[in-house]
Design an enzyme around this catalytic site. Structure first.
Site, PDB file in Angstrom:
ATOM      1  N   PHE A   1       0.816  -1.221   0.000  1.00 12.80           N
ATOM      2  CA  PHE A   1       0.000   0.000   0.000  1.00 12.80           C
ATOM      3  C   PHE A   1       0.846   1.266   0.000  1.00 12.80           C
ATOM      4  O   PHE A   1       0.345   2.344  -0.309  1.00 12.80           O
ATOM      5  CB  PHE A   1      -0.961  -0.008   1.201  1.00 12.80           C
ATOM      6  CG  PHE A   1      -0.428   0.662   2.430  1.00 12.80           C
ATOM      7  CD1 PHE A   1       0.443   0.010   3.273  1.00 12.80           C
ATOM      8  CD2 PHE A   1      -0.796   1.971   2.736  1.00 12.80           C
ATOM      9  CE1 PHE A   1       0.939   0.633   4.402  1.00 12.80           C
ATOM     10  CE2 PHE A   1      -0.307   2.604   3.857  1.00 12.80           C
ATOM     11  CZ  PHE A   1       0.571   1.938   4.697  1.00 12.80           C
ATOM     12  N   LYS A   2       2.126   1.148   0.325  1.00 15.46           N
ATOM     13  CA  LYS A   2       2.967   2.350   0.353  1.00 15.46           C
ATOM     14  C   LYS A   2       3.052   3.022  -1.024  1.00 15.46           C
ATOM     15  O   LYS A   2       3.282   4.217  -1.111  1.00 15.46           O
ATOM     16  CB  LYS A   2       4.337   2.020   0.916  1.00 15.46           C
ATOM     17  CG  LYS A   2       4.230   1.706   2.409  1.00 15.46           C
ATOM     18  CD  LYS A   2       5.546   1.509   3.087  1.00 15.46           C
ATOM     19  CE  LYS A   2       5.351   1.347   4.591  1.00 15.46           C
ATOM     20  NZ  LYS A   2       4.610   0.109   4.959  1.00 15.46           N
ATOM     21  N   ASP A   3       2.820   2.248  -2.084  1.00 16.28           N
ATOM     22  CA  ASP A   3       2.778   2.844  -3.426  1.00 16.28           C
ATOM     23  C   ASP A   3       1.703   3.920  -3.543  1.00 16.28           C
ATOM     24  O   ASP A   3       1.857   4.867  -4.314  1.00 16.28           O
ATOM     25  CB  ASP A   3       2.466   1.771  -4.481  1.00 16.28           C
ATOM     26  CG  ASP A   3       3.613   0.784  -4.666  1.00 16.28           C
ATOM     27  OD1 ASP A   3       4.781   1.175  -4.508  1.00 16.28           O
ATOM     28  OD2 ASP A   3       3.323  -0.387  -4.981  1.00 16.28           O
TER      29      ASP A   3
END
Ligand SMILES: *Cc1c(COP(=O)(O)O)cnc(C)c1O
Length: 475
Positions: free
Chosen positions: A116-118
């Site tokens: 999810f860091k993208d």
């Protein structure tokens, strides 16, 4: 919109001034002076923006309430360049699927690095490039990673003008897939530095370089860690997008369950809720590193020493303290800057803990803000992965499993529970094999990445060696 420091520094800054920075000058974290309010009419409009124009346009609507020093057309273009089907795999960008009745999963993990860091980092890459060009400046991002953050940062910054990335990681200690993801990047502005040591050694090097103020200024050293306000802000958007997919009307309420480490993801949920999104509960799920669960159960926030910080099978949640937590506590104590400075500036460094259980606001406000919590262990993680596969034929990653386990404990009749999927199982194949006895599915674009040529330098854990590499690559 102006931004203030949680510890009371009198200066007020604008978005682009804090974009490239970490902490405020007094050691506090930046927050907006107030949360813009989204009324029912706006919520209805945003729903149709998301459904008809797509995620990028919704992102623009949310971001433009917080960013008034980038012209609207430019900001919209940045959002459109970031949130594309080509980069995130689907038109919905964050598709929601039903697991069983009342339990949904929102996929935040279809970006370039499958975590999810993208969602935030991809936007940050475009914002950095834009702002650096405008200032005619360059930035050298120095970071330490044990996995998700480093690869998300590299995939966001690759090929961006004005930015170089120097990413340290503990040599041989990331999962084979994560190593392959990072080290196969051939972009000239990406530098992988595998340090002979553990993650703490990498972090110590980054700290030592950043504390050398002359070097930091001369070589324009910056970071992309999770306290960056722009990252948090980008994450607010998918709470709205999740809500619109899970509901039919703007008066319905939903809950979110969030696999948590540094409290960045769930803090974005808090911001969405403060803006008026009808969120019933924000469920904080931790693994064995249960600093946050302990706080929400007892009112005691106690940071762990390295001996008390466990290496678990949901490694991206292995934290000793939650670096974004100060933002929430600031709101919890009624935005009392003196008290926040006392708690985080004084008591935490002196005593390693503080106790809010005697503060009447603690019980009251946690409930008012919808926060509840729970924890999940290795055995429970495996159990949840197994159950989900047997009952629904779906593979979930170990972090999402922690979220789902705690979500089920906090279900309420009539309130859909949206579990945030923070990574795909392929990133943590060993744990999936342990749970299911088989390899997780691999998105086709990752076939064979372990065999690609690698671009990485192995170094001893010496600050001078890392500095020398930065110097070598800077004009
Ligand atoms: C970073 C990360 C988390 C924790 O998110 P925070 O914002 O630090 O709370 C959870 N799961 C995965 C897969 C991550 O990469």
């Amino acid at each position: 919109m102006r931004y203030l420091s949680t510890r009371g520094h009198p200066e007020r800054r604008r978005f682009c001034e804090i974009l490239l920075e970490g902490l405020a000058p007094d050691g506090g974290l930046y927050l907006p002076e107030s949360y813009p309010q989204v009324d029912l009419a706006t919520l209805a409009r945003w729903r149709s923006v998301y459904q008809q124009q797509g995620y990028a346009h919704l992102a623009f609507e949310v971001l433009s309430l917080y960013i008034d020093d980038i012209p609207a057309d430019d900001l919209r273009a940045l959002c459109e360049r970031t949130y594309t089907e080509a980069v995130f795999g689907t038109k919905a960008i964050v598709p929601v699927r039903e697991l069983d009745s009342g339990v949904l999963i929102e996929a935040l993990s279809n970006g370039p690095t499958l975590a999810f860091k993208d969602m935030a980092m991809q936007l940050l890459g475009h914002l950095f490039e834009y702002e650096l060009k405008r200032r005619d400046e360059e930035l050298n991002i120095l970071g330490a990673t044990s996995g998700d953050t480093g690869s998300a940062a590299e995939y966001a910054m690759r090929g961006k003008h004005g930015v170089r990335v120097f990413m340290t990681s503990p040599n041989g200690r990331m999962s084979p897939f994560q190593q392959a993801q990072m080290f196969s990047l051939q972009d000239a502005n990406i530098h992988n530095l595998a340090i002979d040591g553990v993650f703490d050694d990498c972090q110590d090097i980054v700290k030592a370089v950043s504390n050398d103020l002359a070097f930091k200024r001369r070589y324009r050293i910056g970071t992309v860690n999770s306290i960056n306000w722009a990252r948090l802000l980008a994450q607010v958007v998918y709470y709205f997008a999740g809500y619109f997919q899970a509901t039919q009307s703007d008066t319905q309420r939903v809950s979110f369950a969030v696999p948590s480490g540094n409290f960045g993801n769930v803090c974005a949920g808090h911001v969405a809720r403060m803006m008026g999104l009808p969120i019933e509960r924000l469920v904080v799920a931790t693994n064995e590193n249960d600093v946050l669960d302990e706080f929400f159960r007892t009112g005691v926030y106690r940071v762990r020493g390295s001996a008390d910080t466990h290496e678990t099978s949901s490694p991206s949640m292995d934290i000793s303290k939650a670096s974004n937590f100060e933002r929430f506590v600031f709101d919890l104590v009624g935005r009392d800057t003196a008290l926040t400075a006392e708690l985080f500036g004084t008591r935490l460094s002196r005593d390693g803990m503080f106790d809010l259980s005697g503060d009447a606001r603690f019980q009251q406000q946690c409930a008012r803000y919808g926060f509840v919590s729970g924890r999940s262990t290795h055995a429970q993680r495996l159990q949840t992965i197994r159950e989900t596969f047997e009952r629904h034929g779906q593979m979930i990653d170990p972090h999402t499993a922690d979220g789902l386990k705690v979500a089920r404990e906090q279900l309420q009749a009539g309130v859909p529970m949206i579990v945030l999927e923070t990574a795909l199982p392929i990133k943590f194949a060993a744990t999936l094999v342990e749970a299911l006895g088989r390899e997780p599915d691999r998105p086709p674009r990752f076939n064979g990445i372990e065999a690609l040529p690698r671009r990485v330098q192995v170094l001893p854990a010496e600050v001078a060696r890392v500095k020398a590499i930065i110097v070598e690559h800077c004009p």
